[in-house]
Write an enzyme that holds these catalytic residues in place. Structure first.
Site, mmCIF file in Angstrom:
data_model
loop_
_atom_site.group_PDB
_atom_site.id
_atom_site.type_symbol
_atom_site.label_atom_id
_atom_site.label_comp_id
_atom_site.label_asym_id
_atom_site.label_seq_id
_atom_site.Cartn_x
_atom_site.Cartn_y
_atom_site.Cartn_z
ATOM 1 N N HIS A 23 -4.539 12.421 -60.514
ATOM 2 C CA HIS A 23 -4.596 12.315 -59.116
ATOM 3 C C HIS A 23 -5.856 12.786 -58.716
ATOM 4 O O HIS A 23 -6.223 12.926 -57.434
ATOM 5 C CB HIS A 23 -3.499 12.925 -58.309
ATOM 6 C CG HIS A 23 -2.122 12.439 -58.568
ATOM 7 N ND1 HIS A 23 -1.889 11.046 -58.641
ATOM 8 C CD2 HIS A 23 -0.895 12.975 -59.177
ATOM 9 C CE1 HIS A 23 -0.663 10.991 -59.082
ATOM 10 N NE2 HIS A 23 -0.228 12.174 -59.255
ATOM 11 N N LYS B 178 -10.227 12.218 -58.307
ATOM 12 C CA LYS B 178 -11.158 11.428 -58.611
ATOM 13 C C LYS B 178 -12.274 11.823 -59.600
ATOM 14 O O LYS B 178 -12.597 12.704 -59.659
ATOM 15 C CB LYS B 178 -11.528 10.803 -57.302
ATOM 16 C CG LYS B 178 -10.577 10.434 -56.294
ATOM 17 C CD LYS B 178 -11.191 10.661 -54.852
ATOM 18 C CE LYS B 178 -10.039 10.595 -53.774
ATOM 19 N NZ LYS B 178 -10.421 10.995 -52.387
ATOM 20 N N GLU C 213 -3.045 9.638 -46.625
ATOM 21 C CA GLU C 213 -3.319 10.606 -45.856
ATOM 22 C C GLU C 213 -4.598 10.683 -45.633
ATOM 23 O O GLU C 213 -5.545 9.859 -45.811
ATOM 24 C CB GLU C 213 -3.128 12.047 -47.165
ATOM 25 C CG GLU C 213 -4.056 12.049 -48.037
ATOM 26 C CD GLU C 213 -4.217 13.353 -48.731
ATOM 27 O OE1 GLU C 213 -3.851 14.277 -48.153
ATOM 28 O OE2 GLU C 213 -5.278 13.351 -49.868
ATOM 29 N N ARG D 6 -12.549 16.050 -42.959
ATOM 30 C CA ARG D 6 -13.749 16.910 -43.604
ATOM 31 C C ARG D 6 -14.635 15.948 -44.159
ATOM 32 O O ARG D 6 -14.345 14.865 -44.396
ATOM 33 C CB ARG D 6 -13.302 17.939 -44.399
ATOM 34 C CG ARG D 6 -12.605 17.391 -45.855
ATOM 35 C CD ARG D 6 -12.305 18.337 -46.768
ATOM 36 N NE ARG D 6 -11.285 17.917 -47.716
ATOM 37 C CZ ARG D 6 -11.251 16.929 -48.786
ATOM 38 N NH1 ARG D 6 -12.481 16.138 -48.963
ATOM 39 N NH2 ARG D 6 -10.417 16.545 -49.566
#
Ligand code: ADP
Length: 450
Positions: free
Chosen positions: A235, A237, A287, A291
């Site tokens: 999970h 990247k 989600e 930021r």
């Protein structure tokens, strides 16, 4: 107006913020742990303050030490980078109490989006499409089994406070539910101090597509298209690109507008990323990150904008410097994340960098805090650099990535550079034909389940 920015972070992202501030004529303050005395961000900032011992919890996560450093140096604003305190609502609240500007969203928005259940409920209300699943928290196993039956297996059980790929477990059948449900709860409790979980339909062939949004806090917002981050391990990247190879201009405009309208309606301020799983032409919200993202440079490349400069501008109360119509995609950009890890084992390997040479030339950007002789400390994230390439189209970007990787030298420590050399030999990577599960399956096949 902001006169002096304290950067509450380290590594490449601290340099990224310092560079933007310098170009705007704003003074900078670095904070650092005792392990980071020789770090590049300390050298590059105008001033530096030691805020504690090596461990992140004793330094970069210590709110009173960071506020004290801002007070002592007269910094009137703080940029949190990503990670550490960037999505900590308590920190933002504390800054408000000290009249220090937080370069980012409000404590309230961070709080809403930091809890995945309230984030999903809010997005649903704002008209953003979500993954089908439970209405809010799932209190017990009995309810979980009922939901599994209603939606059909596989399902994924997710900790509402989860992040960084933790607190998620897949159940492929009712038999697997008790273990998966218990594990997601206990992982949520152990890692985030919260055992509340919710359940979603587990999508088996999705891509990870995320939309960059930007708000001015006054009810205006734009989107800056998507990034495809489908190549993931655990999970996390590893390879990101913009625009997404499978997204049409019509799809981009539609989902982009939905996202921009949603954040405009809540008066969102600053940069945000709305993450989706994309399957068979449909987007499903998972989600929102409140930021700057690690992978923001690919968006900067194709739109020709400076997202950190924009964050600083809106934090000063200024309007966005671009309208939606100004934002036109130019070419294709790819980022690869280079970690100080073994390949194919992915075991962290901090240590001394005996030689470092960054690639250059047209369309190449290397964001890294490395230098010859630098000792990568063992206490923090293993990301040591991001190589970003920009070219007129995807094929040219892949060729440029290959060329730049050949130029890059990091000696003395093991890195994940060989991963990208290997990926560039894969036909699926060239055709852009993969789901979020492709990379792990490929690693399994080629390297025997690392
Ligand atoms: P985190 O906050 O830990 O990053 P996310 O909710 O963003 O967690 O999910 C991270 C990754 O987990 C996604 O990119 C995807 O690979 C996988 N994932 C999450 N939800 C689902 C789902 N419903 N179906 C399939 N995969 C999922």
């Amino acid at each position: 107006m902001i006169n002096k920015i304290l950067v509450a972070n380290r590594g490449e992202i601290a340099l990224r913020v310092i560079r933007a501030a310098q170009e705007m004529g704003i003074a900078t303050v670095a904070v650092h742990s005792t392990a980071d005395v020789d770090a590049m961000h300390v050298r590059m900032a105008d001033e530096a303050v030691c805020i504690g011992p090596a461990a992140g919890t004793d330094s970069y996560l210590r709110i009173p030490a960071i506020i004290a450093a801002a007070e002592i140096t007269g910094a009137d604003a703080i940029h949190p980078g990503y990670g550490f305190l960037s999505e900590n609502a308590e920190f933002v609240q504390a800054l408000e109490d000290h009249a220090i500007t937080f370069i980012g969203p409000t404590a309230e928005h961070i709080r809403i989006m930091g809890d995945k259940i309230s984030a999903k409920e809010t997005m649903k209300e704002l008209g953003v499409p979500c993954v089908p699943g439970s209405d809010g928290g799932v209190p017990d196993l009995e309810t979980a089994l009922k939901i599994g039956e209603d939606f059909g297996y596989p399902v994924i059980i997710k900790a509402t406070a989860g992040g960084g790929g933790r607190g998620m477990k897949v159940a492929n059948s009712a038999e697997e539910m008790p273990n998966a449900f218990g594990a997601a709860r206990s992982e949520g409790k152990a890692a985030f101090g919260n055992d509340e979980v919710y359940i979603e339909k587990y999508l088996t062939t999705p891509r990870h597509i995320e939309i960059q949004v930007f708000g001015d806090g006054k009810g205006n917002a734009v989107h800056l298209g998507e990034r495809d981050c489908s190549l993931q391990r655990r999970h996390q990247k590893v390879f990101e690109e913009a625009p997404g190879p499978c997204i049409s201009a019509e799809e981009r405009a539609a989902i982009g507008k939905t996202c921009a309208d949603a954040v405009a309606r809540i008066n969102y301020i600053g940069a945000g990323t709305i993450e989706f799983l994309y399957e068979k032409g449909e987007f499903f919200f998972i989600e929102m990150n409140t930021r700057l993202q690690v992978e923001h440079p690919v968006t900067e490349a194709i739109f020709g904008v400076d997202l950190v400069r924009e964050q600083i501008r809106v934090a000063e109360g200024r309007d966005l410097s671009f309208t939606q119509d100004d934002l036109v995609i130019n070419g294709h950009a790819i980022e690869v994340r280079i970690n100080a890890e073994t390949f194919p084992g992915f075991a962290p390997r901090p240590g001394k960098v005996t030689a470092y040479h960054a690639p250059g030339g047209l369309g190449v950007r290397m964001d890294s805090a490395l230098y010859d002789g630098y000792s990568i400390p063992p206490y923090y994230d293993s990301l040591i650099g991001k190589l970003i390439v920009h070219a007129p189209d995807r094929k040219a970007a892949l060729a440029r990535l290959n060329r730049a990787l050949n130029e890059l030298i990091v000696d003395g420590v093991e890195t994940t550079i060989p991963l990208f050399h290997a990926l560039l030999k894969e036909q699926d990577v060239h055709s852009g034909d993969y789901t979020i599960h492709w990379l792990e399956k490929w690693l399994d096949r080629e390297y025997g389940g690392v």
